[in-house]
Design a protein around this motif. Sequence first.
Motif: not given
Length: 141
Positions: A32-38, A40-41, A69-74
Amino acid sequence: MAMNPDDLSDLEVLDENTIVQALRTRYNREKYYTYIGDILVAVNPCKPIALFDEKQHEEYTDLVTRTQRPPHLFWSADHAYRALCNTGRNQCILVSGESGAGKTESTKYMIRHLMKISPSDDTQLLDKIVQVRAKNNPRLT
């Protein structure tokens, strides 16, 4: 290069169609989380998920790079906190999206992570922050 990377800026073509397709594919794989550059979507899973427990708090604390680690809000919260501690400069996390996108819940999770990693003993700080937000904008509760 991965067909479905954690950071979409690694793709050869980065247009609206590619982004939407990649986010859809990741969503279907429960990513549910993905980076696009800086950036976080976050895509709202519209269901309870187990991505915000004690284990996650520990795994996303003091990471040197986000690729560990995988993309995450934390990671976003931890990165802002570390930048504040290292530079002494104020930090900001912008949470944006449409109504129902999960902005309030995402913000609460990031605040909880900040509470876990900061030396504050005020265990009711999260409640105070949420109350201030609600008082200033009743739609946010």
